[in-house]
Scaffold this motif. Structure first.
Motif, PDB file in Angstrom:
ATOM      1  N   LEU A 110      -9.224  -6.150  -2.040  1.00 13.92           N
ATOM      2  CA  LEU A 110     -10.027  -4.998  -2.433  1.00 13.92           C
ATOM      3  C   LEU A 110      -9.456  -4.340  -3.680  1.00 13.92           C
ATOM      4  O   LEU A 110     -10.152  -4.176  -4.692  1.00 13.92           O
ATOM      5  CB  LEU A 110     -10.099  -3.982  -1.285  1.00 13.92           C
ATOM      6  N   SER A 111      -8.185  -3.965  -3.624  1.00 10.32           N
ATOM      7  CA  SER A 111      -7.550  -3.328  -4.786  1.00 10.32           C
ATOM      8  C   SER A 111      -7.167  -4.348  -5.842  1.00 10.32           C
ATOM      9  O   SER A 111      -7.292  -4.099  -7.042  1.00 10.32           O
ATOM     10  CB  SER A 111      -6.290  -2.566  -4.344  1.00 10.32           C
ATOM     11  N   HIS A 112      -6.663  -5.483  -5.400  1.00  5.51           N
ATOM     12  CA  HIS A 112      -6.205  -6.551  -6.298  1.00  5.51           C
ATOM     13  C   HIS A 112      -5.969  -7.793  -5.454  1.00  5.51           C
ATOM     14  O   HIS A 112      -5.939  -7.714  -4.214  1.00  5.51           O
ATOM     15  CB  HIS A 112      -4.928  -6.131  -7.040  1.00  5.51           C
ATOM     16  N   PRO A 113      -5.808  -8.955  -6.053  1.00  5.34           N
ATOM     17  CA  PRO A 113      -5.495 -10.147  -5.263  1.00  5.34           C
ATOM     18  C   PRO A 113      -4.147  -9.993  -4.566  1.00  5.34           C
ATOM     19  O   PRO A 113      -3.273  -9.241  -5.010  1.00  5.34           O
ATOM     20  CB  PRO A 113      -5.440 -11.271  -6.312  1.00  5.34           C
ATOM     21  N   GLY A 114      -3.979 -10.718  -3.454  1.00  5.40           N
ATOM     22  CA  GLY A 114      -2.684 -10.731  -2.804  1.00  5.40           C
ATOM     23  C   GLY A 114      -1.616 -11.317  -3.725  1.00  5.40           C
ATOM     24  O   GLY A 114      -1.909 -12.158  -4.579  1.00  5.40           O
ATOM     25  N   HIS A 119       0.862  -1.188   0.000  1.00  2.84           N
ATOM     26  CA  HIS A 119       0.000   0.000   0.000  1.00  2.84           C
ATOM     27  C   HIS A 119       0.891   1.229   0.000  1.00  2.84           C
ATOM     28  O   HIS A 119       1.839   1.329   0.785  1.00  2.84           O
ATOM     29  CB  HIS A 119      -0.895   0.002   1.242  1.00  2.84           C
ATOM     30  N   TRP A 120       0.581   2.176  -0.880  1.00  2.99           N
ATOM     31  CA  TRP A 120       1.370   3.404  -1.021  1.00  2.99           C
ATOM     32  C   TRP A 120       0.682   4.493  -0.206  1.00  2.99           C
ATOM     33  O   TRP A 120      -0.136   5.251  -0.697  1.00  2.99           O
ATOM     34  CB  TRP A 120       1.511   3.761  -2.506  1.00  2.99           C
ATOM     35  N   SER A 126      -7.396   3.284  -7.982  1.00  4.94           N
ATOM     36  CA  SER A 126      -7.871   2.375  -6.940  1.00  4.94           C
ATOM     37  C   SER A 126      -7.210   1.002  -7.016  1.00  4.94           C
ATOM     38  O   SER A 126      -6.858   0.402  -6.004  1.00  4.94           O
ATOM     39  CB  SER A 126      -9.391   2.220  -7.044  1.00  4.94           C
ATOM     40  N   GLY A 127      -7.009   0.505  -8.237  1.00  8.05           N
ATOM     41  CA  GLY A 127      -6.429  -0.822  -8.406  1.00  8.05           C
ATOM     42  C   GLY A 127      -4.958  -0.903  -8.075  1.00  8.05           C
ATOM     43  O   GLY A 127      -4.381  -1.997  -8.048  1.00  8.05           O
ATOM     44  N   TYR A 143       3.115  -2.416  -9.890  1.00 10.69           N
ATOM     45  CA  TYR A 143       2.331  -1.222  -9.588  1.00 10.69           C
ATOM     46  C   TYR A 143       2.848  -0.107 -10.492  1.00 10.69           C
ATOM     47  O   TYR A 143       4.056   0.121 -10.570  1.00 10.69           O
ATOM     48  CB  TYR A 143       2.491  -0.808  -8.129  1.00 10.69           C
ATOM     49  N   GLU A 144       1.933   0.615 -11.137  1.00 11.17           N
ATOM     50  CA  GLU A 144       2.352   1.681 -12.044  1.00 11.17           C
ATOM     51  C   GLU A 144       1.392   2.853 -11.917  1.00 11.17           C
ATOM     52  O   GLU A 144       0.174   2.696 -12.017  1.00 11.17           O
ATOM     53  CB  GLU A 144       2.398   1.176 -13.491  1.00 11.17           C
TER      54      GLU A 144
END
Length: 453
Positions: free
Chosen positions: A147-151, A131-132, A139-140, A160-161
């Motif tokens: 929630l944002s993406h799978p673990g 988490h940033w 959001s993704g 992450y971009e």
């Protein structure tokens, strides 16, 4: 001799391997930037920018900055989540989880307006995310597992971009099995410099992450279920006397950025100066709204930055003002013995334990000088020596060392400050003035008892 990070930094500007950019897809190892590692617990010199707008890099106390490579205008970084061994202090090592061989993880630095691509490889025994913290992004990309993406499964790499749309000081940490992974040391700082180098510049820019562990003496792994009773309070996973000093040249404009990912707030106090609070993790404080302090409370999950001009020579303490946070290996069930007579008890105990040392009857300062046997892999509750004797501190404590003639790139310890003649407290052996005596009729410190008769 160059360490691995310096070698990577020297070549970062020319590395341009093409990489597929999928929001959180798996990637091939052959396309990844090299994952820099650092095995030293010492503060590493700042890394000057090799591309893009100029900025004055931060100095992570007892830490380092993650190198990047440029790929078609995108800054690419590689974080590896993995078990690490971190030297908390000389003689004490913790088995933690962190990033790129270290806890806390390396600092990420970029510039407002940059697009960043951060590869995260998971070498932990369970899934993780990043988490940033405090950043504005899609959001993704927010890194909340489920929630944002799978673990991110063990052995996999996600990407992450996002664009860095504002400058400031932010943090990164897992949002998957967060209680365990953060208690094991998984956290780091993310600094986004202003695109305009003329915006609020400073000469020296220090970075401190507040974190804490509960590690029983003689053991190596933190107790992850602890909620409040931590016994090791650390800056960037180091404890005094092995936290490096903040070395400053007289006249420098200095910024200190402090992030807090512990379970409680920390009032950070600096001696010898007042300062102005210049930034929070929400953004820059307008100059007209900055407020003066000598202590600034850092809430849980927050960052505060403060600025000052180093115009007072000397060695100045900087520390958390919660007294238990400047001690090491605290025992929470130790009784208070102040005023107790332990003479008879000591004689009885020494029949069975000849090396027994009674302590605490006149306070705990004797722990600063006594060298009693300790369990393996721990350090005394208070320790550290200064030029005039034991400092009797630990945990979240360091020294701001302001000197004349410190080079712009010099962060080495200049040694202890020698106070000029007439500028050091000394013992008074003469007669005390009457107003300082309790027998003086002018003294009204306490009510006088009524005279008899």
């Amino acid at each position: 001799m160059m360490n691995r990070r310096q070698l990577l930094g020297a070549g970062a500007a020319g590395a341009t391997t093409l990489v597929s950019s999928r929001a959180w897809g798996q990637t091939l190892n052959m396309g990844l930037p090299e994952a820099a590692q650092m095995d030293s617990a010492a503060t590493q010199p700042p890394v000057r920018p090799s591309s893009g707008p100029d900025y004055n890099p931060v100095v992570t106390l007892n830490g380092w900055t993650l190198p990047h490579r440029m790929n078609n205008g995108v800054k690419e970084f590689h974080l590896v989540a993995e078990p690490v061994e971190r030297e908390l202090a000389d003689g004490m090592t913790a088995y933690l989880w962190g990033y790129n061989g270290q806890s806390t993880g390396p600092t990420i630095e970029a510039v407002e307006g940059d697009r960043v691509r951060i590869f995260v490889t998971n070498r932990l025994p369970e899934h993780t995310t990043v988490h940033w913290h405090g950043m504005i992004l899609p959001s993704g990309m927010d890194g909340v597992g489920g929630l944002s993406h799978p673990g991110i499964p063990p052995g996999k790499t996600y990407v992450y971009e996002f664009d860095l749309i504002k400058s400031g000081t932010f943090m990164y940490h897992p949002h998957g099995d967060e209680m365990v992974q953060m208690a094991m040391g998984m956290m780091g700082m993310f600094v986004v410099h202003p695109r305009d180098p003329a915006f609020r510049p400073v000469d020296r820019d220090f970075l401190i992450m507040l974190n804490a562990f509960d590690i029983d003496p003689g053991t190596y792994v933190p107790r992850v279920m602890t909620m409040t009773d931590f016994n090791l309070w650390t800056w960037n996973s180091r404890i005094f006397p092995d936290i490096d000093p903040l070395v400053v040249n007289r006249g420098d404009r200095v910024r200190v950025r402090v992030g807090n990912l512990t379970m409680t707030n920390h009032p950070i106090h600096m001696h010898g100066y007042d300062f102005k609070v210049s930034c929070t993790d929400g953004g820059w404080v307008p100059e007209a709204a900055q407020w003066p302090e000598v202590s600034i409370d850092i809430p849980v999950g927050a960052m505060r930055a403060f600025d000052f001009t180093a115009d007072h020579l000397g060695d100045w303490a900087i520390h958390c003002h919660k007294s238990h946070h400047t001690m090491n290996a605290m025992g929470h069930d130790v009784p208070t013995f102040i005023g107790a007579d332990k003479t008879a008890l000591t004689a009885k105990i020494r029949k069975h334990q000849p090396e027994y040392m009674p302590m605490g009857t006149a306070g705990m300062a004797d722990m600063g000088t006594m060298e009693m046997p300790l369990p393996d892999n721990t350090i005394p509750m208070m320790t550290g020596w200064g030029p005039h004797g034991p400092i009797e501190m630990g945990g979240m404590f360091s020294v701001v060392k302001v000197r004349e003639g410190i080079g712009a790139e010099d962060y080495s310890d200049p040694g202890w400050y020698e106070n000029p003649p007439g500028e050091q407290a000394y013992e008074w052996t003469g007669k005390l003035p009457d107003f300082a005596s309790n027998d003086s009729p002018e003294t009204r410190l306490t009510p006088r008892p009524a005279s008899k008769g």
